[in-house]
Design an enzyme around this catalytic site. Sequence first.
Site, PDB file in Angstrom:
ATOM      1  N   GLU A  83       3.808   1.009  -0.507  1.00  0.00           N
ATOM      2  CA  GLU A  83       5.268   1.082  -0.432  1.00  0.00           C
ATOM      3  C   GLU A  83       5.685   1.401   1.003  1.00  0.00           C
ATOM      4  OE1 GLU A  83       8.887   3.728  -2.403  1.00  0.00           O
ATOM      5  OE2 GLU A  83       6.832   4.042  -3.077  1.00  0.00           O
ATOM      6  N   HIS A  84       5.045   2.408   1.590  1.00  0.00           N
ATOM      7  CA  HIS A  84       5.296   2.814   2.974  1.00  0.00           C
ATOM      8  C   HIS A  84       3.968   2.732   3.727  1.00  0.00           C
ATOM      9  CE1 HIS A  84       8.225   5.177   0.569  1.00  0.00           C
ATOM     10  NE2 HIS A  84       9.052   4.823   1.532  1.00  0.00           N
TER      11      HIS A  84
END
Length: 142
Positions: A39-40
């Site tokens: 996601e990050h």
Amino acid sequence: MKKIKRSKIAKRSIAANGYIFVVEGLRRAVEISNKLAPEHLEILSSPPQNILEGIKNAGAVFLGPHSPVAVGDYIAGPNHVLPTAGSAKFSSPLSVYDFIKKQSIIGYTKPALKAVMSDIKTLAMVEGLDAHARSVEIRFKS
């Protein structure tokens, strides 16, 4: 870990989902990152742009030591709505384009359809959709 208000939650999350990969070189790190599709993703190599081209699957990529995730969440423009659980392999962060209705418009001429007829028939038959194949063939019956 310095005490934070949600340290119990953070510790449980790290215990259940946290990983450290020790790899031989940045190329391998990029391969693993693309498989995980985080996601990050924070890239802290120097300079981080050198490996950015290889990153294909991440919700948001943060370059260098002065680009923490909080910058993307609150200030820089992306948002909190990012693909999670590896879905960055096939999905993108939420954007204005998600609120725009789109449609496909296809217009073939008879010669153009004839040129691809056998390909369409082959694909249709492989999928078991003989009516699709027939829908092309019937247009060339006199």
